[in-house]
Design a protein around this motif. Structure first.
Motif: not given
Length: 307
Positions: A1-20
């Protein structure tokens, strides 16, 4: 579960940068210069240059973006051009008010939409199914700001049952009409999603096996609900996030002091920091809501871990 959450967080970082980047660029591309609204009439060139320097408007856009992003990372969204107060102080109460309205709207949409979808999915009568499907399609098609105006005309002006605008005292009467207007589109989407999921699950072999084992309709329904839950959860999460950012017209119609009302005022007053900060926070909330929905879906449906 932790690995899945970390992977989703990693995917969210470039999305957040693009949004900014998109948030900063869209506001900057808007016509006119917001600094002009605070420059005194007849100000000297030196005074104008000083004002622009104070707001960082005298530097190239890439430099402005990097400095703005650096301030955002530490929670500084700048100061309002109109009021001079920090954007966080302007945004905080408005965000709380929008969340109150969104939670009321999504709760109403979930209760009505899930009930209608389940009835349509279980209905043996084509008339009942068609009627509920028509209601759901109508809900998705009706503009919520138009519905809001109709509700005000009928229930506030005509019948004088409910207040037409504002938040008022904490008796919840002010939230009924805007919550209904905001809930109609999500209600239709949830109803159609639940109907499709229920019909799909009822065709599965394990449902027939449960009936063959002698389980009652109520116990079989529990299994159906358990399998429908991930789909409903995903739709509700996305609709809730969309309510926070897409309620500008409803909040304007009902003068509800939320983020939509704040953005509308910032647009007309050319208050760039407030507009940028509000859009950015709402966009990040949408990204975080997607992440939360993914995690909750994994908890409800272990098959998600395989993807």
């Amino acid at each position: 579960m932790l690995r899945y959450v970390l992977r989703r967080l990693l995917y969210a970082l470039p999305i957040a940068l693009g949004v900014s980047i998109v948030c900063f660029a869209l506001v900057q591309l808007a016509p006119g210069d917001p600094i002009d609204s605070i420059i005194p009439e007849g100000a000297s060139a030196e005074a104008i240059a000083q004002i622009k320097a104070d707001y960082g408007a005298d530097q190239p856009l890439p430099v402005q973006y990097l400095k703005w992003l650096g301030r955002v990372m530490v929670g500084d969204l700048g100061k309002s051009i109109k009021t001079g107060r920090p954007v966080t102080q302007e945004l905080g109460p408005a965000l709380v008010n929008s969340m109150i309205l969104a939670m009321a709207g999504i709760a109403l949409a979930f209760i009505v939409g899930s009930s209608l979808g389940a009835i349509a999915g279980y209905a043996r009568s084509r008339v009942v199914d068609s009627a509920i499907t028509s209601v759901a399609i109508a809900g998705v098609s009706i503009p919520h700001y138009w519905l809001g105006m109709v509700l005000v005309v009928v229930f506030s002006v005509g019948l004088n049952w409910l207040p037409a605008s504002g938040m008022g005292p904490p008796d919840w009467s002010h939230i009924i009409l805007p919550a209904i207007a905001l809930a109609v589109i999500p209600m239709g989407i949830i109803a159609r999603s639940v109907r499709a999921s229920v019909i799909e699950i009822r065709k599965q072999e394990f449902i027939q096996t449960l009936y063959a084992k002698g389980l009652s309709d109520a116990k079989v329904l529990r299994h159906v609900v358990k399998n429908v839950a991930p789909t409903v959860l995903a739709v509700m999460g996305l609709q809730f996030a969309q309510m926070l950012g897409g309620s500008i017209l409803v909040e304007t119609v009902f003068a509800w002091p939320g983020t939509g009302f704040l953005m509308n005022a910032a647009i007309f007053s050319r208050d760039l920091p407030v507009l940028q900060g509000t859009i950015l926070v709402l966009a990040m909330l949408f990204v975080m809501m997607n992440l939360l929905v993914d995690i909750l879906q994994m908890l409800f449906d272990p098959r998600v871990k395989r993807h």
